[in-house]
Design a protein around this motif. Sequence first.
Motif, PDB file in Angstrom:
ATOM      1  N   LEU A 166       0.825  -1.209   0.000  1.00  0.00           N
ATOM      2  CA  LEU A 166       0.000   0.000   0.000  1.00  0.00           C
ATOM      3  C   LEU A 166       0.859   1.260   0.000  1.00  0.00           C
ATOM      4  O   LEU A 166       1.960   1.274   0.552  1.00  0.00           O
TER       5      LEU A 166
ATOM      6  N   LEU B 272       1.334   4.563   1.604  1.00  0.00           N
ATOM      7  CA  LEU B 272       0.925   5.201   2.856  1.00  0.00           C
ATOM      8  C   LEU B 272       1.528   6.584   2.955  1.00  0.00           C
ATOM      9  O   LEU B 272       2.595   6.830   2.413  1.00  0.00           O
TER      10      LEU B 272
ATOM     11  N   MET C 290      -2.604   6.990   3.567  1.00  0.00           N
ATOM     12  CA  MET C 290      -3.762   7.067   2.688  1.00  0.00           C
ATOM     13  C   MET C 290      -4.539   8.338   3.026  1.00  0.00           C
ATOM     14  O   MET C 290      -4.573   8.772   4.173  1.00  0.00           O
TER      15      MET C 290
ATOM     16  N   TYR D 197     -10.339   2.832   0.718  1.00  0.00           N
ATOM     17  CA  TYR D 197      -9.803   1.488   0.457  1.00  0.00           C
ATOM     18  C   TYR D 197     -10.312   0.506   1.511  1.00  0.00           C
ATOM     19  O   TYR D 197     -10.774  -0.588   1.188  1.00  0.00           O
TER      20      TYR D 197
END
Length: 113
Positions: free
Chosen positions: A39, A41, A43, A48
């Motif tokens: 991912l 990061l 976010m 998500y």
Amino acid sequence: MVELVAKGYVAQQGKIDRPCPPSLWAMGMERMMEQAATLTLPMKNHNYLRTIVYQLADQADARQEQAHRQAEVDGTQRVIRQAANPEGMSEIMRKVLAQEQGGDHGAAQKDDI
């Protein structure tokens, strides 16, 4: 996050809201933690996570519906269907329906039917 979990359902734009207990939010967070290395990061929002949780809730809802339908087929779930417009029924039909549902609200007599 508190607001999302407290609602008791999960929503996704253009889709039907699904019942969602806190346990599904926890499972969704665990799945995100498993994917943390992939991912980007940090976010910007919880979209998500909401997508993951929606998928979990959708699957859980489908399993519950399937179990309910199977119970109907097996005969372990009694199905009671209400008339959409009881006012449009005849007096005799209202009495019969009340009798079938266990109500004694002027139960139909043999002479009435």
